[in-house]
Design a protein around this motif. Structure first.
Motif, mmCIF file in Angstrom:
data_model
loop_
_atom_site.group_PDB
_atom_site.id
_atom_site.type_symbol
_atom_site.label_atom_id
_atom_site.label_comp_id
_atom_site.label_asym_id
_atom_site.label_seq_id
_atom_site.Cartn_x
_atom_site.Cartn_y
_atom_site.Cartn_z
ATOM 1 N N THR A 152 54.103 15.580 15.632
ATOM 2 C CA THR A 152 55.421 15.919 15.247
ATOM 3 C C THR A 152 55.248 17.604 14.684
ATOM 4 N N GLY A 153 53.220 17.580 15.097
ATOM 5 C CA GLY A 153 53.378 19.510 14.411
ATOM 6 C C GLY A 153 53.009 19.670 13.198
ATOM 7 N N ALA A 154 53.250 18.172 12.179
ATOM 8 C CA ALA A 154 53.249 18.809 10.638
ATOM 9 C C ALA A 154 52.615 17.429 10.206
ATOM 10 N N VAL A 155 52.119 17.724 9.250
ATOM 11 C CA VAL A 155 51.861 16.337 8.287
ATOM 12 C C VAL A 155 53.120 15.348 7.261
ATOM 13 N N ALA A 156 51.950 14.437 7.421
ATOM 14 C CA ALA A 156 53.269 13.520 7.034
ATOM 15 C C ALA A 156 53.451 14.046 4.946
ATOM 16 N N GLY A 157 54.953 13.733 5.176
ATOM 17 C CA GLY A 157 55.504 13.806 3.569
ATOM 18 C C GLY A 157 56.435 15.608 4.122
ATOM 19 N N TYR A 158 56.178 16.311 5.296
ATOM 20 C CA TYR A 158 56.633 16.880 5.760
ATOM 21 C C TYR A 158 57.256 17.074 7.374
ATOM 22 N N VAL A 159 57.783 15.496 7.621
ATOM 23 C CA VAL A 159 58.183 15.494 8.833
ATOM 24 C C VAL A 159 59.308 15.099 8.944
ATOM 25 N N GLY A 160 60.362 15.564 9.479
ATOM 26 C CA GLY A 160 61.465 15.419 10.291
ATOM 27 C C GLY A 160 62.469 15.817 11.338
ATOM 28 N N PRO A 161 63.622 15.157 11.609
ATOM 29 C CA PRO A 161 64.125 14.681 12.698
ATOM 30 C C PRO A 161 64.736 15.872 13.714
ATOM 31 N N VAL A 162 64.673 16.739 12.457
ATOM 32 C CA VAL A 162 64.606 18.103 13.281
ATOM 33 C C VAL A 162 64.066 18.787 13.968
ATOM 34 N N GLY A 163 64.114 19.190 15.271
ATOM 35 C CA GLY A 163 63.605 19.979 16.300
ATOM 36 C C GLY A 163 62.434 18.978 17.096
ATOM 37 N N LEU A 164 62.041 16.978 16.470
ATOM 38 C CA LEU A 164 61.451 16.639 17.142
ATOM 39 C C LEU A 164 61.438 16.341 18.440
ATOM 40 N N LYS A 165 60.359 16.120 19.108
ATOM 41 C CA LYS A 165 60.850 15.517 20.836
ATOM 42 C C LYS A 165 59.450 15.120 21.193
ATOM 43 N N ASN A 166 59.773 14.949 22.008
ATOM 44 C CA ASN A 166 58.744 13.630 22.494
ATOM 45 C C ASN A 166 58.949 12.496 21.953
ATOM 46 N N ILE A 167 59.135 11.818 20.980
ATOM 47 C CA ILE A 167 59.132 10.631 20.160
ATOM 48 C C ILE A 167 60.589 10.012 19.787
ATOM 49 N N ARG A 168 60.439 8.459 20.706
ATOM 50 C CA ARG A 168 61.672 8.354 20.208
ATOM 51 C C ARG A 168 62.226 8.052 18.406
ATOM 52 N N MET A 169 63.240 8.107 18.205
ATOM 53 C CA MET A 169 64.100 7.799 16.830
ATOM 54 C C MET A 169 65.062 7.295 16.634
ATOM 55 N N VAL A 170 64.790 6.517 15.250
ATOM 56 C CA VAL A 170 65.200 4.626 15.225
ATOM 57 C C VAL A 170 65.760 5.362 13.855
ATOM 58 N N ALA A 171 67.326 5.554 13.591
ATOM 59 C CA ALA A 171 67.563 5.732 12.593
ATOM 60 C C ALA A 171 68.689 5.018 12.137
ATOM 61 N N ASP A 172 68.373 4.776 10.220
ATOM 62 C CA ASP A 172 69.324 4.166 9.738
ATOM 63 C C ASP A 172 70.882 4.336 9.966
ATOM 64 N N PRO A 173 71.586 3.073 9.769
ATOM 65 C CA PRO A 173 73.208 4.103 9.732
ATOM 66 C C PRO A 173 73.933 4.546 8.873
ATOM 67 N N GLU A 174 73.009 3.908 7.621
ATOM 68 C CA GLU A 174 73.073 5.215 6.408
ATOM 69 C C GLU A 174 72.593 6.755 6.968
ATOM 70 N N VAL A 175 72.394 6.710 7.231
ATOM 71 C CA VAL A 175 71.622 8.530 7.541
ATOM 72 C C VAL A 175 72.581 8.901 8.330
ATOM 73 N N MET A 176 73.278 8.860 9.493
ATOM 74 C CA MET A 176 73.756 8.801 10.323
ATOM 75 C C MET A 176 75.217 9.339 9.571
ATOM 76 N N ALA A 177 75.575 8.556 8.360
ATOM 77 C CA ALA A 177 76.650 9.317 7.386
ATOM 78 C C ALA A 177 76.408 10.407 6.388
ATOM 79 N N MET A 178 75.110 10.370 6.365
ATOM 80 C CA MET A 178 74.504 11.757 5.742
ATOM 81 C C MET A 178 75.211 13.281 6.308
ATOM 82 N N ALA A 179 75.642 13.891 5.177
ATOM 83 C CA ALA A 179 76.115 15.660 4.985
ATOM 84 C C ALA A 179 75.509 16.383 4.485
ATOM 85 N N ASN A 180 74.796 17.390 4.936
ATOM 86 C CA ASN A 180 74.027 18.547 4.603
ATOM 87 C C ASN A 180 73.093 17.597 3.517
#
Length: 610
Positions: free
Chosen positions: A368-396
């Motif tokens: 991720t290029g980051a340390v634990a605690g500052y990892v996020g999905p935005v701009g994350l590449k070359n790595i599979r992401m699995v999201a819980d449905p609740e996450v997909m219902a979040m906004a802002n």
RNA sequence: CGGGGCGUGGCGCAGUUUGGUAGCGCGCUGCGUUCGGGACGCAGAGGCCGCAGGUUCGAAUCCUGUCGCCCCGACCA
């Protein structure tokens, strides 16, 4: 000469042995009574019931302490126990209940070997998969064997040889057998041992529909077994884990000391192991919510979802938590709401991974290029992401920015990132809505005493156990397996039935139904009357012990409470003077004075109600 | 497997820091008194201090190794 416990016949060896046995029998029938396959009912002066005043230091949970103190078990090695006579009686009762319920559903008892050749396990592929939990040994020719932790291989190979046609099914075969697992950490006495007693039944059916029938039968049988054992339990949906298979229920005895967490609905019958539990999916995204522009915010020193939320003055549920996991084949990012936790079992199943663990700092940095605690999905590449449905219902929402000391605000799923998989991967907690009826879920601890499992064709396919259907077509047998931890059930019963004085056995599995105590061992009249009641009770089928020790009464009362006889009959001064004896119920503490002439009848009436 | 702790009569423990040859309670044996909720008195039996090396005049105690057991975590048909 060693007699197996189920063997009521006595092998004929020599003439003198027969004579001796006959003599013993004559003596036994004249003084003592027989029950349970030839076991003589005994007097405490003749029995091995080594009660302890003090608790051995090794015991932690209540069942372990009481089994040791009340003289039921002794340890031979870590996780390996000798069952003393009292325990053996309890085990026999549990086994007999199990047998009756299995037979009622059409089960047939057989007995398979404890020692199993490595070939069987090599053929199923489990010799290498099972790992260090499998007790392995070699014979004198250096051939590999193992002590059976379970018997799918043996039974499937048996049936491969014997079943040719759909007409030979269904078959429900079971055994009650010692099983061996070299647990990493045996603990809690009989609850998690390395050698334990288990009933396992295997069903063999022609198709899934027939398997469903077998499965339902077992569900019913298990319900009956645990009801009859006097246990408070709950069948729960469970994860099918490493064995594979489609559907499984665990039977959980509710107890604080339980190792498994379960969630159950307060309104409907939904109940599941936390590994499997789901809750009502979160509401979909509110379409009227305006998506704000993504922006980076500085969050120095704020790593956990709670910290970030507090720092930005928002709810933890508005944070997207990103966990990086290492599986046997890849590194993945798992996304859940900040106030949730990842259910690693669900995640592992979703990914189809054999192993799963949190990634180390180096792996996180690399991925991720980051340390634990500052990892996020935005701009994350070359790595599979699995999201819980609740996450997909979040906004802002807020998520890590993949660089030190920074998060993104106004993150919106689909706009700012797109996970490869959207699956339920969160750990459900008490308070969430039931997936069936939306009422509130509650959490409880349970002891797994049984599990029923649809195996499908997993073993029959790998081991080639097939049959011909009515069209002459070759098909794999459809299997199920169904276990009951017999020795664990004994421990679980104590976890649920005890007080500060000792065990309170449900009558159906108590080692004896009653104890007769003469208050004064010196009073001939008391002793004589106690002996008479003891004999009459046994003659009417009440399994009764006579505490004929010359101990003071207090000692005998304490032992009776500790051992947990459901009924205690005290023959004291009143018995001689007024002709009444005292009948005391262990569970309720209720004591009644009953005329001597009516005692046997009264107890026979009372017993079925306990 | 990671972390923590413990091995001293049958059970529960003290003694180990500061080396001097083992003690308490319960239980056990005998005798006596007692006898409705784990009695009391007197007299006893029982321990190569987990094991193996080492240091020392001397080791339960110090050092090294090893085995066993328990707890927390991870894991778990």
């Amino acid at each position: 000469m060693v007699l197996s416990e189920n063997d009521n016949t006595i092998p004929i060896l020599t003439f003198s042995v027969i004579i001796r046995i006959e003599k013993l029998r004559l003596m036994a029938t004249s003084i003592i009574l027989h029950n349970q396959g030839g076991h003589p009912i005994m007097r405490t002066t003749e029995m091995l019931i080594p009660t302890l005043r003090e608790v051995p230091a090794e015991a932690e949970v209540v069942s372990h302490k009481l089994l040791l103190r009340a003289g039921f078990i002794r340890k031979a090695a870590s996780g390996v126990y000798t069952y003393l006579p009292l325990a053996q009686r309890v085990l026999r009762k549990i086994k007999n209940i199990v047998r009756e319920e299995m037979d009622k559903q059409g089960g047939q008892e057989l007995l398979m070997p404890i020692i199993q050749p490595a070939e069987m396990w090599l053929e199923s592929g489990r010799w290498h998969v099972y790992g260090p939990e499998l007790f392995r040994l070699k014979d004198r020719h250096n051939r590999d064997f193992c002590l059976g932790p379970t018997h799918e291989e043996v039974i499937t190979l048996l049936m491969r040889g014997e079943v040719r046609s759909y007409k030979q099914m269904p078959q429900l075969l079971y055994q009650i057998q010692n099983k061996f697992r070299d647990e990493r950490r045996p603990r809690f006495g009989l609850m998690r041992g390395r050698e334990f007693i288990m009933k396992d039944l295997y069903s063999f059916d022609r198709d899934e529909a027939a398997l469903d029938v077998s499965y339902k039968k077992m569900h019913e049988a298990y319900t009956n077994v645990f009801n009859r054992c006097g246990l408070q339990f709950r069948p729960v949906e469970a994860d099918s884990g490493a064995i594979g298979g489609s559907s499984t229920h665990e039977f959980m005895v509710l107890a604080e000391s339980g190792e498994a967490a379960i969630l159950y609905c307060t309104k409907c019958d939904y109940a599941a192991n936390v590994e499997k539990a789901t809750s009502q999916p979160a509401a979909g995204l509110d379409p009227t919510t305006q998506q704000l522009a993504l922006k980076e915010v500085s969050t120095p020193g704020q790593k956990s979802a709670d910290q970030v939320a507090a720092f930005l003055s928002m709810a933890t549920g508005q944070i997207i938590k990103t966990m990086i996991y290492q599986t046997d084949k890849e590194i993945v990012a798992a996304l859940v709401r900040g106030d949730r936790d990842v259910n690693e079992i669900k995640l592992q199943n979703v990914l189809g991974a054999l192993t799963l663990e949190l990634a180390g700092d180096a792996a996180i940095q690399q991925a991720t290029g980051a340390v634990a605690g500052y990892v996020g999905p935005v701009g994350l590449k070359n790595i599979r992401m699995v999201a819980d449905p609740e996450v997909m219902a979040m906004a802002n929402a807020v998520a890590g920015a993949n660089k030190a000391e920074a998060h993104f605000a106004n993150v919106n799923p689909n706009r700012d990132f797109k996970p490869e998989l959207v699956e339920d991967i969160r750990l459900v907690r008490a308070g969430e809505p039931c997936p069936k009826c939306q009422a509130e879920l509650q959490e409880a601890k349970g002891i797994e005493v049984g599990q029923i499992f649809k195996l499908g064709t997993k073993y029959s396919e790998t081991l080639g156990a097939t049959f011909l259907d009515e069209n002459g077509k070759e098909k794999p047998i459809v299997m199920g397996c169904y276990g009951i931890g017999v020795s664990r059930t004994m421990a679980a019963a104590i976890e649920q039935n005890n007080d500060e004085n000792g065990i309170i056995w449900p009558a159906a599995i108590a080692p004896f139904h009653a104890v007769v105590i003469p208050v004064s061992a010196k009073d001939e009249n008391q002793v004589k009357l106690a002996g008479k009641l003891y004999q009459e009770l046994n003659q009417t089928g009440v399994e009764t012990v006579l505490d004929d020790r010359t101990e003071r009464p207090g000692v005998k009362f304490k032992d009776a409470d500790l051992i947990g006889y459901p009924l205690r009959i005290v023959v004291g001064g009143k018995a001689i003077e007024e002709g009444v004896v005292e009948v005391h119920q262990r569970r309720t503490g209720k004591t009644e004075l009953i005329p001597v002439a009516q005692v046997v009848e009264q107890i026979n009436k009372l017993l079925p109600t306990l």
